[in-house]
Design a protein around this motif. Structure first.
Motif, PDB file in Angstrom:
ATOM      1  N   GLY A 102      -0.839  -6.215   1.828  1.00  0.00           N
ATOM      2  CA  GLY A 102      -1.505  -5.548   0.720  1.00  0.00           C
ATOM      3  C   GLY A 102      -2.936  -5.989   0.523  1.00  0.00           C
ATOM      4  O   GLY A 102      -3.653  -6.277   1.487  1.00  0.00           O
ATOM      5  N   GLY A 110       0.835  -1.208   0.000  1.00  0.00           N
ATOM      6  CA  GLY A 110       0.000   0.000   0.000  1.00  0.00           C
ATOM      7  C   GLY A 110       0.865   1.250   0.000  1.00  0.00           C
ATOM      8  O   GLY A 110       0.539   2.255  -0.640  1.00  0.00           O
ATOM      9  N   MET A 111       1.997   1.158   0.700  1.00  0.00           N
ATOM     10  CA  MET A 111       2.905   2.310   0.756  1.00  0.00           C
ATOM     11  C   MET A 111       3.441   2.648  -0.650  1.00  0.00           C
ATOM     12  O   MET A 111       3.609   3.819  -0.999  1.00  0.00           O
ATOM     13  N   SER A 124      -6.140   4.677  -4.039  1.00  0.00           N
ATOM     14  CA  SER A 124      -7.183   3.718  -4.391  1.00  0.00           C
ATOM     15  C   SER A 124      -7.643   3.930  -5.840  1.00  0.00           C
ATOM     16  O   SER A 124      -7.844   2.977  -6.596  1.00  0.00           O
ATOM     17  N   ASP A 168     -11.808  -0.862  -4.061  1.00  0.00           N
ATOM     18  CA  ASP A 168     -10.747  -1.884  -3.991  1.00  0.00           C
ATOM     19  C   ASP A 168     -11.298  -3.290  -4.246  1.00  0.00           C
ATOM     20  O   ASP A 168     -10.601  -4.141  -4.776  1.00  0.00           O
ATOM     21  N   ASP A 221      -3.637  -7.838  -2.753  1.00  0.00           N
ATOM     22  CA  ASP A 221      -3.609  -8.899  -3.773  1.00  0.00           C
ATOM     23  C   ASP A 221      -2.308  -9.696  -3.721  1.00  0.00           C
ATOM     24  O   ASP A 221      -1.890 -10.268  -4.710  1.00  0.00           O
ATOM     25  N   ILE A 222      -1.655  -9.699  -2.576  1.00  0.00           N
ATOM     26  CA  ILE A 222      -0.349 -10.380  -2.508  1.00  0.00           C
ATOM     27  C   ILE A 222      -0.546 -11.895  -2.646  1.00  0.00           C
ATOM     28  O   ILE A 222       0.177 -12.541  -3.408  1.00  0.00           O
ATOM     29  N   TYR A 225       1.796   2.122  -3.497  1.00  0.00           N
ATOM     30  CA  TYR A 225       0.705   2.820  -4.200  1.00  0.00           C
ATOM     31  C   TYR A 225       0.552   4.253  -3.677  1.00  0.00           C
ATOM     32  O   TYR A 225       0.254   5.173  -4.435  1.00  0.00           O
ATOM     33  N   ARG A 226       0.756   4.438  -2.385  1.00  0.00           N
ATOM     34  CA  ARG A 226       0.654   5.793  -1.818  1.00  0.00           C
ATOM     35  C   ARG A 226       1.763   6.698  -2.376  1.00  0.00           C
ATOM     36  O   ARG A 226       1.533   7.866  -2.671  1.00  0.00           O
TER      37      ARG A 226
HETATM   38  O1   DC Z   1      -3.078  -0.540   2.457  1.00  0.00           O
HETATM   39  P1   DC Z   1      -3.187   0.931   2.134  1.00  0.00           P
HETATM   40  O2   DC Z   1      -4.382   1.554   2.776  1.00  0.00           O
HETATM   41  O3   DC Z   1      -1.939   1.699   2.432  1.00  0.00           O
HETATM   42  O4   DC Z   1      -3.413   0.996   0.535  1.00  0.00           O
HETATM   43  C1   DC Z   1      -3.711   2.201  -0.154  1.00  0.00           C
HETATM   44  C2   DC Z   1      -4.427   1.889  -1.461  1.00  0.00           C
HETATM   45  O5   DC Z   1      -3.513   1.239  -2.354  1.00  0.00           O
HETATM   46  C3   DC Z   1      -5.627   0.952  -1.364  1.00  0.00           C
HETATM   47  O6   DC Z   1      -6.845   1.637  -1.166  1.00  0.00           O
HETATM   48  C4   DC Z   1      -5.637   0.218  -2.663  1.00  0.00           C
HETATM   49  C5   DC Z   1      -4.193   0.219  -3.091  1.00  0.00           C
HETATM   50  N1   DC Z   1      -3.536  -1.072  -2.894  1.00  0.00           N
HETATM   51  C6   DC Z   1      -3.733  -2.021  -3.867  1.00  0.00           C
HETATM   52  O7   DC Z   1      -4.497  -1.785  -4.807  1.00  0.00           O
HETATM   53  N2   DC Z   1      -3.088  -3.213  -3.792  1.00  0.00           N
HETATM   54  C7   DC Z   1      -2.265  -3.490  -2.772  1.00  0.00           C
HETATM   55  N3   DC Z   1      -1.626  -4.658  -2.744  1.00  0.00           N
HETATM   56  C8   DC Z   1      -2.066  -2.528  -1.736  1.00  0.00           C
HETATM   57  C9   DC Z   1      -2.736  -1.330  -1.818  1.00  0.00           C
END
Ligand code: DC
Length: 233
Positions: free
Chosen positions: A133, A37-38, A97, A188, A135-136, A40-41
């Motif tokens: 995450g 997620g970090m 997101s 999501d 989708d890991i 993507y952020r």
């Molecule tokens: O886990 P997080 O809240 O930091 O993630 C932020 C956004 O990143 C989440 O709303 C969707 C995206 N994300 C994703 O699509 N796939 C991931 N494996 C992790 C996060």
């Protein structure tokens, strides 16, 4: 042959406490902690820096010069700039997101995650990685033998997220956190590509009535049980 680190996928929705659980679990196992997620952020931060506000379609050519340095201790660095508390803000959550529905963004992020994980045995003393995450377990490391998916009710997740954010952002309310969480959950989990969902073989843990220690203990117990079963087989 290149040594592959052990990977433990830990997936789940926003506000469930994945980062805290993953960090603690990694500590106990002597593993590296990584948050997808970090990543993507950081991409969302970069796109906003290039003028994207989430309303118009994202011009992804801005990602051509996206460079990310992840440090095990300390904040990530995007194009030479150390990220601050803003990375966790609701504004960046919403942009991340939105951005994460796009195939090119997911490809870039998945490549970065796999590269980082592969580099860990060469560049650190860690023998494994806890990777959190959405989708890991389903997409990024589906071959990992032990996968976890943690959930909690929407109300509990809104409370956890509100507690996490309110000291840095005193203006936020629980209602606004709940509304943003609902919108993010919807996006999501309904997106076409790599939606938030447990892998078929993931162990699902409802953490609504557990504290952090109980969640970590539950995961450790499941890991120990499968190691013992494998040794006995
Ligand atoms: O886990 P997080 O809240 O930091 O993630 C932020 C956004 O990143 C989440 O709303 C969707 C995206 N994300 C994703 O699509 N796939 C991931 N494996 C992790 C996060």
């Amino acid at each position: 042959m290149k040594k592959q680190p052990a990977v433990i996928p830990l997936d789940g929705p926003g506000g469930v406490g994945k980062s805290s659980v993953a960090r603690e679990l990694a500590d106990r196992l002597g593993y590296y902690f990584l948050s997808s997620g970090m990543i993507y952020r950081c991409m969302a931060w970069h796109m906003r820096d290039r003028g994207w506000d989430g309303r118009m379609p994202a011009d992804l050519t801005a990602l051509d010069d996206f460079s990310l340095r992840i440090l095990h201790e300390g904040a990530p660095v995007v194009n030479g700039k150390t990220m601050g508390a803003d990375l966790k803000s609701e504004a960046i959550s919403a942009l991340a997101s939105r951005l994460s529905v796009l195939p090119r963004v997911r490809e870039l992020s998945n490549g970065l995650q796999r590269e980082l994980v592969e580099s860990i045995p060469q560049t650190t003393d860690y023998s494994g990685v806890v990777l959190e995450g959405r989708d890991i377990g389903t997409v990024v490391f589906p071959e990992a033998p032990h996968k976890f998916f943690i959930t909690a009710t929407e109300a509990v997740r809104a409370d956890r997220r509100y507690l996490e954010l309110k000291s840095a952002q005193p203006e936020i309310t629980r209602e606004s956190v709940l509304a943003a969480l609902r919108e993010r959950d919807r996006r999501d989990s309904t997106r076409e590509l790599a939606p938030l969902k447990p892998a078929a073989d993931a162990i699902i843990i409802d953490t609504s009535e557990m504290d952090l220690e109980q969640v970590v203990q539950t995961i450790l117990a499941r890991l120990n049980a499968s190691t013992v079963a494998a040794a006995g087989a």
